[in-house]
Design a protein around this motif. Sequence first.
Motif, PDB file in Angstrom:
ATOM      1  N   SER A 122       0.851  -1.186   0.000  1.00 37.04           N
ATOM      2  CA  SER A 122       0.000   0.000   0.000  1.00 37.04           C
ATOM      3  C   SER A 122       0.888   1.237   0.000  1.00 37.04           C
ATOM      4  CB  SER A 122      -0.905   0.012   1.230  1.00 37.04           C
ATOM      5  OG  SER A 122      -0.149   0.273   2.405  1.00 37.04           O
ATOM      6  N   ASP A 144      -6.618   2.264  -4.322  1.00 38.34           N
ATOM      7  CA  ASP A 144      -6.867   2.673  -2.936  1.00 38.34           C
ATOM      8  C   ASP A 144      -6.136   3.974  -2.613  1.00 38.34           C
ATOM      9  OD1 ASP A 144      -8.505   0.522  -2.447  1.00 38.34           O
ATOM     10  OD2 ASP A 144      -6.950  -0.699  -1.501  1.00 38.34           O
ATOM     11  N   THR A 158      -8.066   6.878  -4.087  1.00 29.65           N
ATOM     12  CA  THR A 158      -9.250   7.146  -3.260  1.00 29.65           C
ATOM     13  C   THR A 158      -8.877   7.937  -2.016  1.00 29.65           C
ATOM     14  OG1 THR A 158     -10.347   5.127  -4.022  1.00 29.65           O
ATOM     15  CG2 THR A 158     -11.131   6.082  -1.958  1.00 29.65           C
ATOM     16  N   GLU A 159      -7.775   7.562  -1.377  1.00 32.71           N
ATOM     17  CA  GLU A 159      -7.321   8.258  -0.168  1.00 32.71           C
ATOM     18  C   GLU A 159      -6.925   9.699  -0.481  1.00 32.71           C
ATOM     19  OE1 GLU A 159      -6.506   8.889   3.777  1.00 32.71           O
ATOM     20  OE2 GLU A 159      -7.509   7.173   2.843  1.00 32.71           O
TER      21      GLU A 159
END
Length: 432
Positions: free
Chosen positions: A115, A240, A243-244
């Motif tokens: 991530s 992800d 999106t963050e």
Amino acid sequence: MKKILRITGKILLLLLIVLVVLIGGIFIYNKIMLVSEEALIEKPIGQYVEVDGHKMNIYAEGEGKHTLLFLSGSGTAAPVLDFKSLYSLLSSDYKIVVIEKFGYGFSDVVDSERSFETILRQDREALTKAGIEGPYILCPHSMSGIEAIMWAQNYPDEVEAIVGLDMALPRAYDNWDWDSTIKKERLAAFARELGIVRFFYSDSQLPEKLTDKEKKIYRALAASKAVNTCIINEGLAIPDAVTEIDRKPKPDIPMLMFVSDGHETGVENWIEIQNDYISDLTNAEVIELDCGHYVHNFRQDIIAEKLVEFIEEDSEEEVEMILQIDGKEIPVTWEDNASVDALSELAANGLEIQMSMYGGFEQVGSIGSSIARDDKQTTTSAGDIVLYSGNQIVVFYGSNSWAYTKLGKINLSEDELTELLSNGDVTLTLSR
């Protein structure tokens, strides 16, 4: 008819045998070369630091008031060498740092989640362990643009500016075909195992500024690590991360975006996305370059020239305040905040402060009046200059944790600071 089919079958069988022999030969040749190249990549170009129990490579050269931190794009086999064409033009004036994330260059390949929160944490930890402090001018290429934006959003005090080297922005991934990308990356990883990838890194395909030995090192790293599990897992983490990023405001910091013609990016409106992103920022510019995606290897001269202009123009707007300790001028990087502005006003007519040693780690003195403050719980380090209680200035040669307002950072080593501040009370003078 049967005779034609038999002949065709024999030809196809012969071609298959030739193909198998060829691939087998390439596979064996690659294995032999990997063994012979081990000595080339045994020691890093840079220094290893341990992060999460694995080795990460950090390269640094040059000195200067500003630190340029280069972040490579996805799949770049040897970031330290890939950026050399550009940073070699800048290291006489600035501190140059290149991070090789896990899976890149000399750093370890790790089989764990990738991530962007994890990548950012690991990069920051590696810099701390290497003794390299911010703030940084982030210079991301391609996918690392996502990390750079996240860095500026989450740790604004650590990011002085962003210089994009054809950096990816969140909207570039809106219509991305992830299934196709992952399939291609896994196919490329299989090609690396077979040894075929080696032939995509001929001398003509590598940065021309590299020496013959550096090209051999680049090729060896590519043949051993290109498109590994770290790189594939990073790609899976991009949605992800986008999106963050979209949940938070854009970081309104100085940005200079060098943009390619977009043809090699796979994004039809690549240039438009770059211009749209900066349209509502107060200090940002896009410079379009008629070249491929690795702009720092095609247009390094113009990038270096414009980058220097960008940094120096921005520096002219910084607070011009001189710090002296016992009559000796001390190099300082001042913060850009209301407290420093107020202190600078007091310094306009000269401000002399009698300091006192305290706690074996700091010198503290009254500035004679209260000024604007924005105290935050802070763990200081040697060289930090802070405001305490709105009316006292503190200079550290050790560390302490308390609520302070940051004022600046003295650009001296810890040993130099200890020698300067630990041998008795001093007189601090501020002027403009």
